[in-house]
Scaffold this motif. Sequence first.
Motif, PDB file in Angstrom:
ATOM      1  N   GLU A   1       0.830  -1.243   0.118  1.00 32.93           N
ATOM      2  CA  GLU A   1      -0.071  -0.117  -0.083  1.00 32.93           C
ATOM      3  C   GLU A   1       0.914   1.130  -0.011  1.00 32.93           C
ATOM      4  O   GLU A   1       1.953   1.314   0.376  1.00 32.93           O
ATOM      5  N   ASP A   2       0.505   2.207  -0.582  1.00 34.12           N
ATOM      6  CA  ASP A   2       1.004   3.527  -0.375  1.00 34.12           C
ATOM      7  C   ASP A   2       0.674   4.325   0.959  1.00 34.12           C
ATOM      8  O   ASP A   2      -0.399   4.709   0.872  1.00 34.12           O
ATOM      9  N   ALA A   3       1.717   4.624   1.528  1.00 33.74           N
ATOM     10  CA  ALA A   3       1.235   5.482   2.991  1.00 33.74           C
ATOM     11  C   ALA A   3       1.006   6.671   2.638  1.00 33.74           C
ATOM     12  O   ALA A   3       0.378   7.202   3.884  1.00 33.74           O
ATOM     13  N   TYR A   4       1.007   7.310   1.580  1.00 35.77           N
ATOM     14  CA  TYR A   4       0.709   8.494   1.625  1.00 35.77           C
ATOM     15  C   TYR A   4      -0.682   8.886   0.836  1.00 35.77           C
ATOM     16  O   TYR A   4      -0.983   9.888   0.355  1.00 35.77           O
ATOM     17  N   ARG A   5      -1.600   7.652   0.883  1.00 30.40           N
ATOM     18  CA  ARG A   5      -2.871   7.754   0.278  1.00 30.40           C
ATOM     19  C   ARG A   5      -3.718   7.786   1.464  1.00 30.40           C
ATOM     20  O   ARG A   5      -4.874   7.965   1.439  1.00 30.40           O
ATOM     21  N   PHE A   6      -3.061   7.971   2.745  1.00 29.31           N
ATOM     22  CA  PHE A   6      -4.152   7.722   4.156  1.00 29.31           C
ATOM     23  C   PHE A   6      -4.448   9.277   4.702  1.00 29.31           C
ATOM     24  O   PHE A   6      -3.399   9.936   4.700  1.00 29.31           O
ATOM     25  N   VAL A   7      -5.571   9.449   5.011  1.00 29.16           N
ATOM     26  CA  VAL A   7      -5.850  10.554   6.042  1.00 29.16           C
ATOM     27  C   VAL A   7      -5.286  10.480   7.225  1.00 29.16           C
ATOM     28  O   VAL A   7      -4.758   9.191   7.798  1.00 29.16           O
ATOM     29  N   PRO A   8      -5.175  11.374   8.067  1.00 24.74           N
ATOM     30  CA  PRO A   8      -4.270  11.561   9.345  1.00 24.74           C
ATOM     31  C   PRO A   8      -5.081  10.540  10.277  1.00 24.74           C
ATOM     32  O   PRO A   8      -6.359  10.323  10.170  1.00 24.74           O
ATOM     33  N   THR A   9      -4.263   9.784  11.302  1.00 25.40           N
ATOM     34  CA  THR A   9      -4.931   8.901  12.210  1.00 25.40           C
ATOM     35  C   THR A   9      -5.339   9.792  13.300  1.00 25.40           C
ATOM     36  O   THR A   9      -6.205   8.891  14.183  1.00 25.40           O
ATOM     37  N   LEU A  10      -5.050  10.839  13.523  1.00 23.53           N
ATOM     38  CA  LEU A  10      -5.424  11.569  14.816  1.00 23.53           C
ATOM     39  C   LEU A  10      -6.710  12.539  14.461  1.00 23.53           C
ATOM     40  O   LEU A  10      -6.415  13.154  13.271  1.00 23.53           O
ATOM     41  N   GLY A  11      -7.627  12.779  15.225  1.00 24.30           N
ATOM     42  CA  GLY A  11      -8.577  13.723  14.957  1.00 24.30           C
ATOM     43  C   GLY A  11      -8.378  15.127  15.757  1.00 24.30           C
ATOM     44  O   GLY A  11      -7.256  15.316  16.607  1.00 24.30           O
ATOM     45  N   GLU A  12      -9.243  15.824  15.465  1.00 24.01           N
ATOM     46  CA  GLU A  12      -9.016  17.226  16.082  1.00 24.01           C
ATOM     47  C   GLU A  12      -9.266  17.313  17.506  1.00 24.01           C
ATOM     48  O   GLU A  12      -8.700  18.197  17.952  1.00 24.01           O
ATOM     49  N   LEU A  13      -9.941  16.577  18.180  1.00 26.81           N
ATOM     50  CA  LEU A  13      -9.991  16.315  19.597  1.00 26.81           C
ATOM     51  C   LEU A  13      -8.672  15.939  20.339  1.00 26.81           C
ATOM     52  O   LEU A  13      -8.103  16.696  21.105  1.00 26.81           O
ATOM     53  N   ASP A  14      -8.154  14.942  19.639  1.00 23.08           N
ATOM     54  CA  ASP A  14      -6.667  14.563  20.241  1.00 23.08           C
ATOM     55  C   ASP A  14      -5.902  15.757  20.080  1.00 23.08           C
ATOM     56  O   ASP A  14      -5.187  15.884  20.978  1.00 23.08           O
ATOM     57  N   LEU A  15      -5.894  16.480  18.894  1.00 22.35           N
ATOM     58  CA  LEU A  15      -4.797  17.586  18.698  1.00 22.35           C
ATOM     59  C   LEU A  15      -5.288  18.810  19.698  1.00 22.35           C
ATOM     60  O   LEU A  15      -4.156  19.456  20.307  1.00 22.35           O
ATOM     61  N   HIS A  16      -6.512  18.895  19.874  1.00 19.86           N
ATOM     62  CA  HIS A  16      -6.771  20.135  20.698  1.00 19.86           C
ATOM     63  C   HIS A  16      -6.473  19.825  22.052  1.00 19.86           C
ATOM     64  O   HIS A  16      -5.831  20.470  22.873  1.00 19.86           O
ATOM     65  N   LEU A  17      -6.795  18.391  22.630  1.00 14.87           N
ATOM     66  CA  LEU A  17      -6.274  18.135  24.042  1.00 14.87           C
ATOM     67  C   LEU A  17      -4.756  18.070  24.298  1.00 14.87           C
ATOM     68  O   LEU A  17      -4.392  18.659  25.115  1.00 14.87           O
ATOM     69  N   ILE A  18      -4.000  17.756  23.120  1.00 18.08           N
ATOM     70  CA  ILE A  18      -2.531  17.612  23.234  1.00 18.08           C
ATOM     71  C   ILE A  18      -2.096  19.259  23.293  1.00 18.08           C
ATOM     72  O   ILE A  18      -1.170  19.411  24.044  1.00 18.08           O
ATOM     73  N   GLY A  19      -2.647  20.093  22.665  1.00 13.41           N
ATOM     74  CA  GLY A  19      -2.258  21.274  22.320  1.00 13.41           C
ATOM     75  C   GLY A  19      -2.383  22.123  23.769  1.00 13.41           C
ATOM     76  O   GLY A  19      -1.590  23.055  24.139  1.00 13.41           O
ATOM     77  N   GLU A  20      -3.443  21.816  24.535  1.00 13.55           N
ATOM     78  CA  GLU A  20      -3.911  22.325  25.715  1.00 13.55           C
ATOM     79  C   GLU A  20      -3.238  21.670  27.078  1.00 13.55           C
ATOM     80  O   GLU A  20      -3.497  22.035  28.115  1.00 13.55           O
ATOM     81  N   GLY A  21      -2.617  20.499  26.455  1.00 16.04           N
ATOM     82  CA  GLY A  21      -2.003  19.672  27.569  1.00 16.04           C
ATOM     83  C   GLY A  21      -2.858  18.941  28.596  1.00 16.04           C
ATOM     84  O   GLY A  21      -2.613  19.036  29.926  1.00 16.04           O
ATOM     85  N   ARG A  22      -4.105  18.466  28.137  1.00 16.12           N
ATOM     86  CA  ARG A  22      -5.134  18.009  28.845  1.00 16.12           C
ATOM     87  C   ARG A  22      -5.366  16.665  28.230  1.00 16.12           C
ATOM     88  O   ARG A  22      -6.626  15.979  28.495  1.00 16.12           O
ATOM     89  N   HIS A  23      -4.630  15.963  27.553  1.00 17.35           N
ATOM     90  CA  HIS A  23      -4.919  14.509  26.830  1.00 17.35           C
ATOM     91  C   HIS A  23      -4.640  13.642  28.101  1.00 17.35           C
ATOM     92  O   HIS A  23      -3.611  13.129  28.139  1.00 17.35           O
ATOM     93  N   GLU A  24      -5.556  12.893  28.885  1.00 20.06           N
ATOM     94  CA  GLU A  24      -5.077  12.104  30.085  1.00 20.06           C
ATOM     95  C   GLU A  24      -4.864  10.883  29.451  1.00 20.06           C
ATOM     96  O   GLU A  24      -4.432  10.003  30.322  1.00 20.06           O
ATOM     97  N   ARG A  25      -5.128  10.454  28.275  1.00 15.00           N
ATOM     98  CA  ARG A  25      -4.772   9.254  27.827  1.00 15.00           C
ATOM     99  C   ARG A  25      -3.829   9.507  26.501  1.00 15.00           C
ATOM    100  O   ARG A  25      -3.944   8.958  25.557  1.00 15.00           O
TER     101      ARG A  25
END
Length: 780
Positions: free
Chosen positions: A143-167
């Motif tokens: 498979e071509d690795a560059y045909r896939f959409v991101p595996t992380l969603g907006e909620l994950d990125l938002h929580l990481i950015g705020e430093g509140r991703h408890e998992r």
Amino acid sequence: MTSKKTAPVKKTVPDPRKSASVKKSASAEQKPPKDRPAKPGRKPAAARKKQPVSPALSAEDRARLLDGTHHDPHTVLGAHAVPGGVAFRAFRPYARSVTVVSGDLRAELHDDGAGFFSGLLPLREVPEYRLLVAYEGEVQETEDAYRFVPTLGELDLHLIGEGRHERLWEALGAHPTTHQGVPGTRFAVWAPDARGVRLAGGFNFWDGTGYPMRSLGSSGVWELFVPGIGEGELYKFDITRPDGSHTLRADPLARRTETPPATSSVVTASHHEWGDAEWLAHRADIPVHEAPFSVYEVHLASWRPGLTYRQLADQLPRYVGDLGFTHVEFMPVAEHPFGGSWGYQVTGFYAPTARLGTPDDFKYLIDALHRAGIGVIMDWVPAHFPRDEWALAEFDGRPLYEHQDPLRAAHPDWGTLEFDLGRREVRNFLVANAVYWCEEFHIDGLRVDAVASMLYLDYSREPGQWIPNEQGGRENLDAVAFLQEMNATVYRLCPGVVTIAEESTSWDGVTRPTHHRGPSGFGGLGFGLKWNMGWMNDSLEYLRHEPVHRAYHHHEMTFSMVYAYSENYVLPLSHDEVVHGKHSLVSKMPGDWWQRRATLRAYLGFMWAHPGKQLLFMGQEFAQGAEWSEAHGPDWWLLDPAYGAEADHRGVRDLVRDLNSVYRRTPALWQRDTDPSGFQWVVGDAAEDDVLAFLRLDAEGNPLLAVSNFSPVVRHDYRLGVPDDIPAWSEVLNTDAAHYGGGDIVHPHPVKTEPQGWHGRAASVRLTLPPLATVWLRPA
């Protein structure tokens, strides 16, 4: 771009079943015949149609990919609908050819040089496709690795950015998964200062050139899903620093590592099926400060050198259960490069050390202990980390996990770096790590190492080497906030888990709830328990003196009761007290061998009766004479009967077993450890006699009388004041008993209470106190 399923692709080249090389980078422009002029008012065909684009990458994109500085390789690699069809681009260094395969279609891409391949196919939309990549002597279909959409969603990125991703461990790191219907592994790493990040591993011969990761906006996270990669693969991140240089780094959230001294991260997934549901269901039934809690501290790698996690699971629960300890405490098990650090210089905060097995093997050990009714405490080290160039230090080319200020970054004692606890992403990394061990490995408690070094800006620093906080004080406000957040989060998410502080100062409110403010103005730190370093230092200092001099140091055995209820305490006789020339416990005691063992037995009896929980390091339960060495562990041969161990070493071990047995059956010894009404001095000022006596009482007022004689003489008819409503007292434990190796001066029959007042009480008893011994009695 998400690919869509379509009907089988019709012929787009003369013979699609044969490999058709796309030789031109753009379709030829269609022009009107020269003998037919264009109609008046009609635009030329070139103006009516969009000009087909070249599928080849621009020089700029090529350069950025080759240098490892491309932030979004998915926008230029893979398949993209463009004017004139679908452009296919692949970056496969060392490949001889790359062919697109979709249904009956086989189209060989043009070799653009330097590992780049491209082609424009006259398709209406991006099809499902695979790549045939031909190397010298080998063809791979993938498979071509560059045909896939991101595996992380907006909620994950938002929580990481705020430093509140408890998992956080579920978002970052390496995770085998199925994405868009394709099995593979998703990789994600936080590296906000990097100019680019590539993935390197055994699957690409440690050359990450062809595996650039994409930046997910302002989050600082880089991500890549690699199809076909599964468990067991080795990997690292090839990071391009701000200055353009490269560094190869282990994954900060790797959940498995290679066995040191190898340093690669390992793709892993858990398959362990837990069998401790009953344990977890009831571990929160009684608050830990009101429950029996005696701890056996273990360095897993040296307890029985050579044993794996699974082999330890066969032996350790049986041994600890036989001795009656309620918990074991593991010295740090998170991965560390230098075994001589005993685990206190951590590089893999999310990975159990591979020296003893896999993460599932470690779970198997914890499961076995739980099924044996034994809780598991783990040493946790958020105070510092080592400078290894493949780990966290200047991870993406600049200080990231460590503090930006050099005065705050370097730990003055250990040659390590301190975490920047004021950075929300770093706090998140550590708070989530605490939760991770409790949730993923069912750990019952975290003993937090070196808390004092975190709390004070001037810890081990001279004037001029530290800067006061914004209030002008020496308290590390970032560390206070972090510890409060960590404790509050763990207690909220993990019922029944206890956090324990190794804190050696008089900081107010270590075990006070975070929402309660004390005289200092700070809220409590929120720990469940705190190591009582003062009791440990004072009592060991008292016992080092010859008995004839102990009268002048009597306060060292009584001072602990002045502050015994200021915190929820553990009485620690840990590994730190039996290394580096400090001698083992029994070797600290003065006198001949008999007196040393007798003093140790008396001390253990005093310790188990004193308010607070107990902790004893391995080897000390059988009076090992030598200091602990991580190279060979405890001297188990001392328990061999051939060496006369019954009277010497096995006797001390039998005492520890009986101390735990009586302790667990006697609520007076643990139920009110943090309540002043659970303790009463009988005599605390008999300095000339080297005698201490006190009562412990449970919630119903049922007493236990503990008497310690730290002199080497028998004290006959020693009168002690006792409650007048108890007619007689029975001896339940005597450290001088013959089967412990003592002189057997015991009380085989109940001792009657006499109506003679003594020590401010209306009644008293007369006891024969054996030399260098502790005696426990309770109502007959």
